[in-house]
Design a protein around this motif. Structure first.
Motif, PDB file in Angstrom:
ATOM      1  N   UNK A 154     120.896  18.259  -4.130  1.00  5.43           N
ATOM      2  CA  UNK A 154     119.640  18.013  -3.425  1.00  5.43           C
ATOM      3  C   UNK A 154     118.893  19.338  -3.320  1.00  5.43           C
ATOM      4  N   UNK A 155     117.987  19.576  -4.263  1.00  3.67           N
ATOM      5  CA  UNK A 155     117.242  20.832  -4.273  1.00  3.67           C
ATOM      6  C   UNK A 155     115.918  20.642  -5.012  1.00  3.67           C
ATOM      7  N   UNK A 156     114.965  19.942  -4.408  1.00  2.00           N
ATOM      8  CA  UNK A 156     113.675  19.718  -5.071  1.00  2.00           C
ATOM      9  C   UNK A 156     112.749  20.928  -4.953  1.00  2.00           C
ATOM     10  N   UNK A 157     111.930  21.131  -5.978  1.00  2.00           N
ATOM     11  CA  UNK A 157     110.948  22.227  -5.982  1.00  2.00           C
ATOM     12  C   UNK A 157     109.633  21.717  -6.547  1.00  2.00           C
ATOM     13  N   UNK A 158     108.546  22.412  -6.181  1.00  2.00           N
ATOM     14  CA  UNK A 158     107.234  22.149  -6.755  1.00  2.00           C
ATOM     15  C   UNK A 158     106.611  23.491  -7.146  1.00  2.00           C
ATOM     16  N   UNK A 176      97.250  33.508 -14.203  1.00  2.00           N
ATOM     17  CA  UNK A 176      97.950  34.758 -13.869  1.00  2.00           C
ATOM     18  C   UNK A 176      99.064  34.601 -12.849  1.00  2.00           C
ATOM     19  N   UNK A 177      98.856  33.802 -11.808  1.00  2.00           N
ATOM     20  CA  UNK A 177      99.821  33.738 -10.707  1.00  2.00           C
ATOM     21  C   UNK A 177     100.514  32.385 -10.639  1.00  2.00           C
ATOM     22  N   UNK A 178     101.760  32.437 -10.169  1.00  2.00           N
ATOM     23  CA  UNK A 178     102.539  31.220  -9.972  1.00  2.00           C
ATOM     24  C   UNK A 178     103.139  31.215  -8.568  1.00  2.00           C
ATOM     25  N   UNK A 179     103.026  30.058  -7.908  1.00  2.00           N
ATOM     26  CA  UNK A 179     103.641  29.858  -6.591  1.00  2.00           C
ATOM     27  C   UNK A 179     104.661  28.731  -6.709  1.00  2.00           C
ATOM     28  N   UNK A 180     105.850  28.957  -6.139  1.00  2.00           N
ATOM     29  CA  UNK A 180     106.935  27.969  -6.134  1.00  2.00           C
ATOM     30  C   UNK A 180     107.377  27.740  -4.698  1.00  2.00           C
ATOM     31  N   UNK A 181     107.622  26.469  -4.359  1.00  2.00           N
ATOM     32  CA  UNK A 181     108.275  26.182  -3.086  1.00  2.00           C
ATOM     33  C   UNK A 181     109.555  25.405  -3.355  1.00  2.00           C
ATOM     34  N   UNK A 182     110.664  25.915  -2.827  1.00  2.00           N
ATOM     35  CA  UNK A 182     111.981  25.277  -2.917  1.00  2.00           C
ATOM     36  C   UNK A 182     112.269  24.631  -1.567  1.00  2.00           C
ATOM     37  N   UNK A 183     112.124  23.330  -1.511  1.00  2.00           N
ATOM     38  CA  UNK A 183     112.062  22.627  -0.231  1.00  2.00           C
ATOM     39  C   UNK A 183     113.389  22.535   0.505  1.00  2.00           C
ATOM     40  N   UNK A 184     114.495  22.769  -0.163  1.00  2.00           N
ATOM     41  CA  UNK A 184     115.792  22.727   0.518  1.00  2.00           C
ATOM     42  C   UNK A 184     116.513  24.063   0.394  1.00  2.00           C
ATOM     43  N   UNK A 215     106.653  12.401  -2.045  1.00  2.00           N
ATOM     44  CA  UNK A 215     107.334  12.110  -0.788  1.00  2.00           C
ATOM     45  C   UNK A 215     107.694  13.381  -0.020  1.00  2.00           C
ATOM     46  N   UNK A 216     107.425  14.557  -0.601  1.00  2.00           N
ATOM     47  CA  UNK A 216     107.595  15.820   0.100  1.00  2.00           C
ATOM     48  C   UNK A 216     106.239  16.265   0.648  1.00  2.00           C
ATOM     49  N   UNK A 217     106.278  17.084   1.702  1.00  2.00           N
ATOM     50  CA  UNK A 217     105.025  17.606   2.240  1.00  2.00           C
ATOM     51  C   UNK A 217     105.226  19.038   2.712  1.00  2.00           C
ATOM     52  N   UNK A 218     104.193  19.598   3.324  1.00  2.00           N
ATOM     53  CA  UNK A 218     104.180  21.026   3.612  1.00  2.00           C
ATOM     54  C   UNK A 218     105.182  21.450   4.670  1.00  2.00           C
ATOM     55  N   UNK A 219     105.470  20.574   5.600  1.00  2.00           N
ATOM     56  CA  UNK A 219     106.362  20.943   6.693  1.00  2.00           C
ATOM     57  C   UNK A 219     107.814  20.615   6.352  1.00  2.00           C
ATOM     58  N   UNK A 220     108.731  21.562   6.559  1.00  2.00           N
ATOM     59  CA  UNK A 220     110.151  21.234   6.363  1.00  2.00           C
ATOM     60  C   UNK A 220     110.546  20.056   7.245  1.00  2.00           C
ATOM     61  N   UNK A 234     113.067  16.060   6.998  1.00  2.00           N
ATOM     62  CA  UNK A 234     114.153  15.306   6.381  1.00  2.00           C
ATOM     63  C   UNK A 234     114.077  15.419   4.860  1.00  2.00           C
ATOM     64  N   UNK A 235     115.211  15.714   4.259  1.00  2.00           N
ATOM     65  CA  UNK A 235     115.290  15.912   2.808  1.00  2.00           C
ATOM     66  C   UNK A 235     115.831  14.628   2.166  1.00  2.00           C
TER      67      UNK A 235
END
Length: 488
Positions: A347-351, A357-365, A439-444, A446-447
């Protein structure tokens, strides 16, 4: 008698005119159809964009791909949204990102109401053919006009494209067609190559630490050999196209995602090779730096065929670039990571969002936020914690300057001078996610544990050949512990 002859003459003349007009109309229709080019899209399987001669790797032999680049155009910034087989291919064939089309985990299906490449091009007068690997479903959505499976041969670790069927089709084609030639190469298992050394391999920042690893070198040498084998197949397709089809034939080559970045949202996984040849349309030896995406491929084909993308598609046609106009297609491209429903399920989703030029990644878990993702159900929380710990070195947020750090080695997320860039990318990423129905959103919080309805897909609480679950936690998850994806 004279009157009757006159009447016959008048009616005969009218009939002659009508017949002539009908013939002219048919000829005009035929000429319109003849202006529609044949389209051949060759897709390799699991090959890094960095492993081609035309993309700068002198150690690997890719003469057929290099030829297309030399005779046409090479895209320097082409991307898929997911570095895994089924989701990557589903984007190509639907014009939609993974979450919108429904296939955002491997071995999963697109939504049943999707109108895919088969129906979109068929209504524009094309026959749509698949030759080789499919890995997309359901059949009702991907209803190929013709489909030929790959074939086994005495040599080689993988099946081969059905070249005899392809050649025969080229000889007999009577109407415009789009043929997707989908190879099983160079995907592992690789050829066995003896005596390889580090000097035979080109290393990059993401793998240079393995220069003294004999097992890695042997594996990489086998991978290079498999790449060479695939180029032989591509060369056969090009030769057949040259022999049996006219200049009005567009040939595109790509590979579905990178193998070194598989299951990630790093460029080594999401950046793909894409070269195209179209005599008298594409200027030979050209390059494009524009951001293009796999969701753009179907809209491009539709415009070439005389139609246009539907409003619900995410992609945009890059036909103007093929025609010689270096015009911007996208400001951003996006990426999705889903590690569930595979043999190493975690269980490790990312967007991801990326501009030029720039890349942003969020790893939600990430381990940084895992406690906020827990549910107070011990058997569920076991898998949420397990997923975070499986990728404990990956932070909650990542920001890269790709101009100065193309291999994403230096995370700049805490640099104050890049705060505005981070905020801009973050806002657009979550706006895109909302539009995609994520189904994911900005606030941490439930995963979600995800799976298909009933027995479909891999269960998290069962062993696989690559992952063992403690006996005490086996078979503890119930159907209502998962977010069920009903169409899988």
């Amino acid at each position: 008698m004279r009157k009757n002859n006159l009447i016959h003459f008048v009616f005969g003349y009218i009939a002659l005119i009508l017949t002539s007009c009908s013939a002219q109309k048919k000829n005009e229709q035929a000429n319109v159809k003849n202006t529609q080019p044949n389209i051949i899209f060759y897709l390799a399987d699991d090959q890094d964009v960095y492993d081609y001669g035309c993309y700068g790797n002198e150690k690997v032999k890719t003469p057929a791909v290099d030829r297309i680049a030399r005779e046409g155009i090479l895209f320097e910034n082409a991307f898929t949204a997911q570095a895994i087989c089924a989701p990557s291919r589903s984007q190509l064939f639907t014009g939609k990102y993974p979450l919108k089309n429904g296939c955002f985990a491997n071995h999963s299906k697109v939504k049943p109401d999707i109108v895919s490449i088969t129906k979109q091009l068929r209504k524009l007068g094309y026959e749509v053919v698949l030759a080789g690997k499919s890995h997309v479903s359901p059949d009702e959505v991907f209803d190929w006009d013709k489909e030929w499976h790959a074939v086994e041969r005495p040599v080689g670790p993988r099946e081969y494209i059905p070249i005899d069927s392809i050649q025969s089709y080229f000889k007999k084609a009577k109407k415009p067609f789009c043929m997707l030639v989908t190879s099983y190469y160079p995907h592992a298992e690789y050829f066995n190559v003896e005596g390889a050394t580090a000097q035979d391999i080109k290393f990059y920042p993401f793998n240079e630490s393995k220069k003294n690893n004999p097992a890695f070198i042997k594996d990489k040498a086998g991978y290079y050999r498999s790449i060479a084998e695939d180029n032989k197949q591509l060369d056969q397709v090009l030769t057949a196209a040259d022999n049996y089809l006219g200049d009005n034939t567009l040939v595109i080559y790509s590979a579905d995602h990178g193998v070194s970045g598989k299951f990630t949202v790093k460029d080594v996984g999401l950046k793909v090779p894409l070269v195209a040849r179209w005599p008298k349309v594409i200027k030979p030896g050209t390059k494009s730096k524009q951001l293009i995406h796999y969701t753009d491929v179907l809209p491009t084909f539709m415009e070439i065929a005389g139609g246009k993308a539907t409003p619900d598609m995410d992609g945009t046609s890059f036909l103007p670039i093929l025609q010689g106009t270096e015009t911007a297609i996208h400001q951003y491209v996006y990426g999705v990571r889903t590690n569930q429903n595979i043999l190493n399920s975690e269980v490790f989703p990312s967007r991801m969002i990326r501009d030029s030029r720039y890349k942003y990644i969020r790893n939600f878990n990430s381990v940084e936020v895992v406690e906020q993702n827990l549910t107070n159900k011990p058997h569920v929380d076991f898998f949420i914690r397990r997923g975070a710990n499986a990728f404990k070195n990956e932070p909650f947020e990542e920001l890269y300057d790709l101009q100065n750090d193309p291999f994403e080695q230096h995370n700049l997320i805490n640099k104050p001078e890049l705060k505005e860039i981070k905020e801009r990318l973050t806002i657009d990423l979550f706006s895109w996610m909302k539009a995609q129905g994520d189904f994911l959103n900005e606030q941490p919080g439930t995963m979600p544990l995800i799976k298909g309805k009933g027995k479909a897909g891999f269960r998290l609480d069962e062993d696989t050949p690559r992952r063992k679950i403690p006996d005490a936690i086996k078979n503890t998850l119930k159907e209502d512990d998962y977010r069920i994806i009903k169409h899988w």
